[in-house]
Design an enzyme around this catalytic site. Structure first.
Site, PDB file in Angstrom:
ATOM      1  N   CYS A  91     -27.896   9.768   3.025  1.00 42.39           N
ATOM      2  CA  CYS A  91     -27.457  11.148   2.787  1.00 42.39           C
ATOM      3  C   CYS A  91     -28.378  12.193   3.426  1.00 42.39           C
ATOM      4  O   CYS A  91     -27.904  13.260   3.825  1.00 42.39           O
ATOM      5  CB  CYS A  91     -27.316  11.411   1.294  1.00 42.39           C
ATOM      6  SG  CYS A  91     -28.690  10.815   0.308  1.00 42.39           S
ATOM      7  N   HIS A  96     -28.439  18.323  -0.503  1.00 42.15           N
ATOM      8  CA  HIS A  96     -29.743  18.206   0.154  1.00 42.15           C
ATOM      9  C   HIS A  96     -29.907  19.353   1.157  1.00 42.15           C
ATOM     10  O   HIS A  96     -28.941  19.771   1.804  1.00 42.15           O
ATOM     11  CB  HIS A  96     -29.838  16.897   0.945  1.00 42.15           C
ATOM     12  CG  HIS A  96     -29.928  15.661   0.114  1.00 42.15           C
ATOM     13  ND1 HIS A  96     -30.109  15.657  -1.248  1.00 42.15           N
ATOM     14  CD2 HIS A  96     -29.876  14.345   0.477  1.00 42.15           C
ATOM     15  CE1 HIS A  96     -30.165  14.410  -1.688  1.00 42.15           C
ATOM     16  NE2 HIS A  96     -30.020  13.594  -0.660  1.00 42.15           N
TER      17      HIS A  96
HETATM   18  N1  LIG Z   1     -26.112   9.344  -4.429  1.00 41.96           N
HETATM   19  C1  LIG Z   1     -26.200   9.657  -3.129  1.00 41.96           C
HETATM   20  O1  LIG Z   1     -26.469  10.825  -2.723  1.00 41.96           O
HETATM   21  C2  LIG Z   1     -25.913   8.625  -2.090  1.00 41.96           C
HETATM   22  C3  LIG Z   1     -25.735   9.045  -0.797  1.00 41.96           C
HETATM   23  C4  LIG Z   1     -25.484   8.110   0.210  1.00 41.96           C
HETATM   24  C5  LIG Z   1     -25.437   6.780  -0.126  1.00 41.96           C
HETATM   25  N2  LIG Z   1     -25.627   6.378  -1.406  1.00 41.96           N
HETATM   26  C6  LIG Z   1     -25.535   4.940  -1.671  1.00 41.96           C
HETATM   27  O2  LIG Z   1     -24.282   4.685  -2.295  1.00 41.96           O
HETATM   28  C7  LIG Z   1     -24.414   3.576  -3.191  1.00 41.96           C
HETATM   29  C8  LIG Z   1     -23.948   4.001  -4.574  1.00 41.96           C
HETATM   30  O3  LIG Z   1     -24.814   5.034  -5.036  1.00 41.96           O
HETATM   31  P1  LIG Z   1     -24.510   5.890  -6.360  1.00 41.96           P
HETATM   32  O4  LIG Z   1     -25.479   7.009  -6.278  1.00 41.96           O
HETATM   33  O5  LIG Z   1     -23.055   6.172  -6.511  1.00 41.96           O
HETATM   34  O6  LIG Z   1     -24.958   4.820  -7.514  1.00 41.96           O
HETATM   35  P2  LIG Z   1     -24.528   4.757  -9.054  1.00 41.96           P
HETATM   36  O7  LIG Z   1     -24.140   6.099  -9.559  1.00 41.96           O
HETATM   37  O8  LIG Z   1     -25.622   4.036  -9.729  1.00 41.96           O
HETATM   38  O9  LIG Z   1     -23.201   3.816  -9.047  1.00 41.96           O
HETATM   39  C9  LIG Z   1     -23.271   2.447  -8.724  1.00 41.96           C
HETATM   40  C10 LIG Z   1     -21.876   1.836  -8.666  1.00 41.96           C
HETATM   41  O10 LIG Z   1     -22.001   0.462  -8.307  1.00 41.96           O
HETATM   42  C11 LIG Z   1     -21.361  -0.353  -9.286  1.00 41.96           C
HETATM   43  N3  LIG Z   1     -22.114  -1.604  -9.444  1.00 41.96           N
HETATM   44  C12 LIG Z   1     -23.413  -1.752  -9.769  1.00 41.96           C
HETATM   45  N4  LIG Z   1     -23.716  -3.069  -9.827  1.00 41.96           N
HETATM   46  C13 LIG Z   1     -22.583  -3.751  -9.557  1.00 41.96           C
HETATM   47  C14 LIG Z   1     -22.236  -5.127  -9.492  1.00 41.96           C
HETATM   48  N5  LIG Z   1     -23.151  -6.079  -9.694  1.00 41.96           N
HETATM   49  N6  LIG Z   1     -20.965  -5.471  -9.176  1.00 41.96           N
HETATM   50  C15 LIG Z   1     -20.043  -4.509  -8.957  1.00 41.96           C
HETATM   51  N7  LIG Z   1     -20.290  -3.172  -9.024  1.00 41.96           N
HETATM   52  C16 LIG Z   1     -21.548  -2.802  -9.310  1.00 41.96           C
HETATM   53  C17 LIG Z   1     -21.396   0.456 -10.553  1.00 41.96           C
HETATM   54  O11 LIG Z   1     -20.381  -0.034 -11.408  1.00 41.96           O
HETATM   55  P3  LIG Z   1     -20.532   0.103 -13.028  1.00 41.96           P
HETATM   56  O12 LIG Z   1     -20.249   1.547 -13.349  1.00 41.96           O
HETATM   57  O13 LIG Z   1     -19.481  -0.810 -13.513  1.00 41.96           O
HETATM   58  O14 LIG Z   1     -21.936  -0.299 -13.352  1.00 41.96           O
HETATM   59  C18 LIG Z   1     -21.113   1.856  -9.987  1.00 41.96           C
HETATM   60  O15 LIG Z   1     -19.732   1.995  -9.743  1.00 41.96           O
HETATM   61  C19 LIG Z   1     -25.892   3.158  -3.137  1.00 41.96           C
HETATM   62  O16 LIG Z   1     -26.058   2.100  -2.200  1.00 41.96           O
HETATM   63  C20 LIG Z   1     -26.577   4.408  -2.641  1.00 41.96           C
HETATM   64  O17 LIG Z   1     -27.798   4.118  -1.976  1.00 41.96           O
HETATM   65  C21 LIG Z   1     -25.834   7.260  -2.408  1.00 41.96           C
END
Ligand SMILES: NC(=O)c1ccc[n+]([C@@H]2O[C@H](COP(=O)([O-])OP(=O)(O)OC[C@H]3O[C@@H](n4cnc5c(N)ncnc54)[C@H](OP(=O)(O)O)[C@@H]3O)[C@@H](O)[C@H]2O)c1
Length: 386
Positions: A164, A288
């Site tokens: 991001c 950001h």
């Molecule tokens: N936040 C940002 O600004 C941003 C920007 C770019 C990229 N990212 C990337 O995008 C990804 C998601 O980030 P996020 O911020 O959305 O994280 P998050 O809020 O922690 O959400 C994680 C998601 O993954 C699912 N998950 C976790 N463990 C799992 C498993 N073992 N099997 C299946 N599903 C699983 C969770 O499902 P449950 O709800 O069922 O646990 C939830 O839907 C990460 O790789 C992060 O680095 C984030």
């Protein structure tokens, strides 16, 4: 002030949405209009990025047939709304990818690392938001406004979405590079807590509740003692800034700083580009910001940079400091473009520009860019079937 087609909001800056692709929900939604359209899976539909993704899929042109929502077994059976319809979340499994054409992954690195190749083996094109594959030479790293062509060559059946922080500036930098030839980037980031997922947002909100209405912030350690749990951050986020984002890597650099360097080079196709980043976490929920010192092969002028930025797809120029007009996260959050202001030519270097850039880390910084990549793939799949 020049905008990318938006109206002027109450905030004092241009408010634009849907830049960089098709917008608005099309008229032929509903099961009947979806026959023959590609099937999309959203893996991680319940997370911070996944939640924004469902909103974006509901706003953009309805190019998808079925949209399948996938998360961990913890969330199986939950109902979420996408395109105005309730859809039941299913647990991640091999069978969940049956018949899927494009699978977006908005899940932690280790989950993507394991499951994106499985989705690809089942015939889907995986578009991955995690860091698992970004630097794999057989996986393209795509920002449609900058290098959409790269999405076509995907030997592993996987396309990566950049991190991001890089995404929050790269559309603007790509436009300037095309004109002036970029030779060096020195950036400092001001990163929102939602970059650390839902846990990051919950942590800041809980800390803000503890410091609101107090006199804290006047003695060493008084904020730290008051907030207690620092959640996913190495210091208090309320009433503070923390010069550390990601994890510690070699020679004192953080993972986030290395991502900015490596991913900028890969997206721009400049493997030798000089890049230095210092990543700082600030008490902002989402969006950001970055200060950028960009050096070019050729001399630059502010009017020429303004002209390029004003016409670049996906960029809004908001640069009238005499009227107090420049982007801030509070005004930019929830919008799609990269916002650029405070454009100056460096006083000691006619080849360098100083800029302030803001981008919503959950939209262009994550979900929107993934949705745009998926649309590029869907158009390719649809064309090849006709
Ligand atoms: N936040 C940002 O600004 C941003 C920007 C770019 C990229 N990212 C990337 O995008 C990804 C998601 O980030 P996020 O911020 O959305 O994280 P998050 O809020 O922690 O959400 C994680 C998601 O993954 C699912 N998950 C976790 N463990 C799992 C498993 N073992 N099997 C299946 N599903 C699983 C969770 O499902 P449950 O709800 O069922 O646990 C939830 O839907 C990460 O790789 C992060 O680095 C984030």
């Amino acid at each position: 002030m020049t905008g990318a087609g938006g109206g002027r909001g109450e905030s004092g800056v241009n408010v634009v949405s849907g830049v960089g692709g098709v917008t608005s929900v099309s008229g032929d939604s509903g099961a009947a209009g979806r026959a023959g359209k590609p099937t999309l899976a959203v893996v991680g539909a319940t997370g911070a990025v996944g939640t924004v993704m469902l909103g974006i899929l509901s706003e953009r042109a309805d190019i998808w047939g079925e949209i399948r929502l996938i998360a961990s077994p913890r969330s199986a059976g939950r109902k979420l709304t996408v395109r105005g319809e309730e859809v039941e979340v299913v647990a991640l499994s091999e069978e969940a990818f049956e018949g899927v054409d494009v699978a977006m992954f908005d899940v932690p690195d280790e989950v993507s690392a394991q499951w994106a190749p499985i989705a690809a083996a089942k015939g889907a094109v995986a578009v991955d938001n995690s860091g698992a594959f970004r630097m794999d030479p057989d996986v393209p790293l795509v920002v449609p406004e900058v290098n959409a062509h790269a999405a076509r060559v995907r030997p592993r059946g996987i396309i990566s979405n950049p991190n991001c922080t890089t995404l929050s500036m790269i559309v603007a930098m790509g436009a300037l590079h095309a004109e002036f030839g970029l030779s060096e980037l020195i950036v400092s980031s001001y990163q929102a807590v939602s970059g650390a997922g839902k846990e990051g947002v919950d942590t800041l909100r809980a800390q803000l509740a503890k410091v609101a209405g107090t006199e804290l912030g006047t003695q060493p350690g008084d904020v730290r003692r008051a907030v207690g749990d620092t959640g996913p951050f190495p210091g208090p986020m309320a009433l503070n800034v923390v010069p550390f984002a990601g994890s510690l890597k070699e020679d004192g650099w953080t993972s986030e700083e290395l991502k900015v360097r490596n991913e900028s080079r890969k997206i721009l196709g400049l493997p030798e580009l000089r890049v230095t980043a210092t990543c700082v976490r600030v008490p902002v929920i989402t969006t950001h910001s970055l200060t950028v010192h960009a050096r070019f092969e050729n001399e630059v002028t502010v009017p020429a940079a303004h002209e390029i930025l004003a016409s670049a797809p996906g960029v809004v120029l908001c640069d009238n400091p005499a009227e107090g007009e420049f982007p801030t996260p509070a005004d930019v959050v929830g919008t799609d473009p990269t916002w650029v202001g405070r454009v100056r030519r460096s006083m000691d270097d006619p080849k360098a520009l100083e800029l302030f850039v803001c981008g919503d880390n959950l939209r262009k910084g994550a979900a929107l860019n993934t949705a745009q990549i998926a649309e590029v793939v869907a158009a390719e799949l649809t064309a090849s079937r006709n």
